[in-house]
Design a protein around this motif. Structure first.
Motif, mmCIF file in Angstrom:
data_model
loop_
_atom_site.group_PDB
_atom_site.id
_atom_site.type_symbol
_atom_site.label_atom_id
_atom_site.label_comp_id
_atom_site.label_asym_id
_atom_site.label_seq_id
_atom_site.Cartn_x
_atom_site.Cartn_y
_atom_site.Cartn_z
ATOM 1 N N ALA A 1 0.850 -1.196 0.000
ATOM 2 C CA ALA A 1 0.000 0.000 0.000
ATOM 3 C C ALA A 1 0.881 1.239 0.000
ATOM 4 O O ALA A 1 1.932 1.273 0.655
ATOM 5 N N TRP A 2 0.462 2.267 -0.723
ATOM 6 C CA TRP A 2 1.316 3.447 -0.928
ATOM 7 C C TRP A 2 1.729 4.085 0.384
ATOM 8 O O TRP A 2 2.838 4.607 0.509
ATOM 9 N N TYR A 3 0.859 4.035 1.408
ATOM 10 C CA TYR A 3 1.171 4.714 2.663
ATOM 11 C C TYR A 3 2.291 4.008 3.430
ATOM 12 O O TYR A 3 3.041 4.651 4.169
ATOM 13 N N TRP A 4 2.435 2.667 3.257
ATOM 14 C CA TRP A 4 3.550 1.985 3.897
ATOM 15 C C TRP A 4 4.870 2.401 3.258
ATOM 16 O O TRP A 4 5.880 2.576 3.943
ATOM 17 N N SER A 5 4.863 2.572 1.952
ATOM 18 C CA SER A 5 6.072 3.018 1.255
ATOM 19 C C SER A 5 6.497 4.404 1.726
ATOM 20 O O SER A 5 7.677 4.655 2.007
ATOM 21 N N ILE A 6 5.515 5.298 1.828
ATOM 22 C CA ILE A 6 5.829 6.665 2.247
ATOM 23 C C ILE A 6 6.266 6.696 3.707
ATOM 24 O O ILE A 6 7.214 7.419 4.074
ATOM 25 N N LEU A 7 5.605 5.908 4.564
ATOM 26 C CA LEU A 7 6.013 5.839 5.972
ATOM 27 C C LEU A 7 7.447 5.355 6.089
ATOM 28 O O LEU A 7 8.247 5.931 6.849
ATOM 29 N N PHE A 8 7.783 4.316 5.339
ATOM 30 C CA PHE A 8 9.154 3.809 5.358
ATOM 31 C C PHE A 8 10.131 4.914 4.953
ATOM 32 O O PHE A 8 11.143 5.145 5.622
ATOM 33 N N GLY A 9 9.827 5.623 3.867
ATOM 34 C CA GLY A 9 10.721 6.665 3.392
ATOM 35 C C GLY A 9 10.878 7.808 4.378
ATOM 36 O O GLY A 9 11.987 8.303 4.600
ATOM 37 N N VAL A 10 9.775 8.243 4.985
ATOM 38 C CA VAL A 10 9.843 9.352 5.944
ATOM 39 C C VAL A 10 10.703 8.971 7.145
ATOM 40 O O VAL A 10 11.543 9.759 7.610
ATOM 41 N N VAL A 11 10.508 7.755 7.648
ATOM 42 C CA VAL A 11 11.299 7.314 8.808
ATOM 43 C C VAL A 11 12.781 7.221 8.441
ATOM 44 O O VAL A 11 13.645 7.691 9.192
ATOM 45 N N ILE A 12 13.087 6.635 7.281
ATOM 46 C CA ILE A 12 14.486 6.529 6.872
ATOM 47 C C ILE A 12 15.079 7.915 6.637
ATOM 48 O O ILE A 12 16.235 8.188 6.991
ATOM 49 N N GLY A 13 14.287 8.826 6.040
ATOM 50 C CA GLY A 13 14.770 10.188 5.841
ATOM 51 C C GLY A 13 15.087 10.872 7.154
ATOM 52 O O GLY A 13 16.118 11.552 7.281
ATOM 53 N N LEU A 14 14.223 10.689 8.155
ATOM 54 C CA LEU A 14 14.437 11.309 9.465
ATOM 55 C C LEU A 14 15.657 10.709 10.163
ATOM 56 O O LEU A 14 16.526 11.434 10.663
ATOM 57 N N VAL A 15 15.736 9.375 10.178
ATOM 58 C CA VAL A 15 16.864 8.718 10.849
ATOM 59 C C VAL A 15 18.170 9.004 10.105
ATOM 60 O O VAL A 15 19.210 9.201 10.717
ATOM 61 N N GLY A 16 18.099 9.034 8.764
ATOM 62 C CA GLY A 16 19.284 9.362 7.992
ATOM 63 C C GLY A 16 19.780 10.766 8.276
ATOM 64 O O GLY A 16 20.988 11.016 8.337
ATOM 65 N N LEU A 17 18.858 11.707 8.464
ATOM 66 C CA LEU A 17 19.232 13.075 8.813
ATOM 67 C C LEU A 17 19.923 13.116 10.169
ATOM 68 O O LEU A 17 20.937 13.811 10.354
ATOM 69 N N VAL A 18 19.399 12.346 11.117
ATOM 70 C CA VAL A 18 20.044 12.262 12.432
ATOM 71 C C VAL A 18 21.439 11.645 12.298
ATOM 72 O O VAL A 18 22.397 12.088 12.936
ATOM 73 N N GLY A 19 21.558 10.623 11.442
ATOM 74 C CA GLY A 19 22.862 10.011 11.221
ATOM 75 C C GLY A 19 23.863 10.987 10.645
ATOM 76 O O GLY A 19 25.054 10.990 11.023
ATOM 77 N N ASP A 20 23.407 11.826 9.739
ATOM 78 C CA ASP A 20 24.265 12.867 9.172
ATOM 79 C C ASP A 20 24.729 13.820 10.267
ATOM 80 O O ASP A 20 25.910 14.207 10.332
ATOM 81 N N LEU A 21 23.820 14.202 11.155
ATOM 82 C CA LEU A 21 24.167 15.103 12.251
ATOM 83 C C LEU A 21 25.127 14.440 13.238
ATOM 84 O O LEU A 21 26.030 15.094 13.779
ATOM 85 N N CYS A 22 24.953 13.127 13.444
ATOM 86 C CA CYS A 22 25.834 12.423 14.379
ATOM 87 C C CYS A 22 27.257 12.337 13.831
ATOM 88 O O CYS A 22 28.229 12.454 14.581
ATOM 89 N N GLU A 23 27.378 12.123 12.510
ATOM 90 C CA GLU A 23 28.716 12.130 11.930
ATOM 91 C C GLU A 23 29.319 13.524 12.010
ATOM 92 O O GLU A 23 30.520 13.684 12.230
ATOM 93 N N SER A 24 28.472 14.562 11.850
ATOM 94 C CA SER A 24 28.939 15.932 12.029
ATOM 95 C C SER A 24 29.419 16.158 13.457
ATOM 96 O O SER A 24 30.392 16.890 13.682
ATOM 97 N N LEU A 25 28.754 15.540 14.424
ATOM 98 C CA LEU A 25 29.179 15.639 15.818
ATOM 99 C C LEU A 25 30.609 15.132 15.983
ATOM 100 O O LEU A 25 31.438 15.766 16.646
#
Length: 302
Positions: free
Chosen positions: A230-254
């Motif tokens: 279902a399209w909403y599961w795909s979007i949910l997966f992407g939003v979560v990965i985008g958010l966690v990936g952004l945090v990962g980018d910030l952690c490497e910046s740390l």
């Protein structure tokens, strides 16, 4: 710089998926993926230990590299030995157990090395922490991310690994593009001056778009019995990965900011070092694995 980033991404992503294609054809043991992970560990260990060699931190590259390789190879052992597929049930369960035990042994060996080399107070704990951090960041997180190769089945796992890579890198591209075009208010100015709040929205949008396109149009290419979720599961997966990936980018910046470095190394213009390329997928890898276990990201056609 935006154009250069897009060009490099357009070149690197097809090369990576070409490697996945040949690795899929090579069988469930995934020898090409193992080779790639080992190369990433060898290079990444050098970058991380070199970057952390400041103040009282003196992490040893051979120690970090060898222990990270130990974790990776231990996790691969059940998949390289076909007998596990017939006598031990699900080989990924055993692989995860081997990986956890190898990580525990790696931590013990880091302490053992420090105990053997101890000379005087004030010279051990910082280095122990730096080496355990390096082994955890590269050896454990990279190997955990590689487990996506088998999370959806031994023959079709690149659907899952591809979903992570596409979502995370589309998030990086979306964040950079939105930030450069419309970003004004800084997101975390002391930690990452280049990131903006609009860029953060762009990261979520890019990751959601990448996950939607990947999961909607590619499942049947990996397995004719699979259809899109279902399209909403795909979007949910992407939003979560985008958010966690952004945090990962910030952690490497740390890590970089704390040791006074702009990039982890000089590998690719506009990207920095290998760790600057891997930051978001590495951080999001375990979360992606969990989501593939919990969400109905594929639908089996009856």
């Amino acid at each position: 710089m935006l154009g250069w980033r897009l060009i490099v991404s357009v070149i690197l992503i097809p090369l990576l998926f070409g490697l996945f294609y040949f690795d899929q054809a090579a069988g469930v043991g995934a020898p090409f993926l193992l080779g790639l992970c080992c190369l990433l560990i060898i290079r990444g260990s050098w970058e991380l230990t070199h970057m952390l060699t400041v103040r009282n931190l003196t992490p040893a590259y051979p120690v970090v590299c060898l222990l990270s390789l130990l974790i990776c190879i231990a996790a691969w052992f059940p998949f390289m030995n076909m007998s596990f597929f017939t006598t031990q049930g699900n080989p990924q369960t055993l692989s995860l157990a081997f990986m956890a035990v190898a990580y525990a042994i790696a931590v013990l060996l880091v302490f053992l090395k420090a105990a053997i080399r101890f000379q005087e107070p004030g010279q051990s704990m910082e280095t122990i922490g730096a080496e355990i951090l390096s082994v955890s960041y590269l050896g454990f997180l990279l190997t955990m991310t590689a487990q996506l190769r088998w999370v959806a089945g031994s023959e079709t796992g690149y659907l899952a690994l591809g979903s992570l890579i596409i979502s995370a890198k589309m998030g990086d591209i979306g964040g950079y593009t939105f930030g450069r075009l419309w970003g004004k208010t800084k997101l975390v100015p002391r930690l990452s001056p280049g990131k903006t709040r609009v860029g953060g929205v762009g990261a979520l949008f890019g990751a959601a778009l990448g996950a939607f396109l990947w999961l909607q149009f590619t499942p049947s290419l990996f397995n004719s019995a699979w259809s899109a979720p279902a399209w909403y599961w795909s979007i949910l997966f992407g939003v979560v990965i985008g958010l966690v990936g952004l945090v990962g980018d910030l952690c490497e910046s740390l890590i970089k900011r704390d040791v006074g470095k702009k990039d982890s190394a000089e590998l690719l213009p506009g990207f920095g070092g290998l760790l600057d390329l891997l930051d978001s997928p590495l951080y999001a890898g375990p979360v992606a694995f969990l989501m593939w276990k919990l969400l109905p990201l594929i639908t089996v056609v009856n």
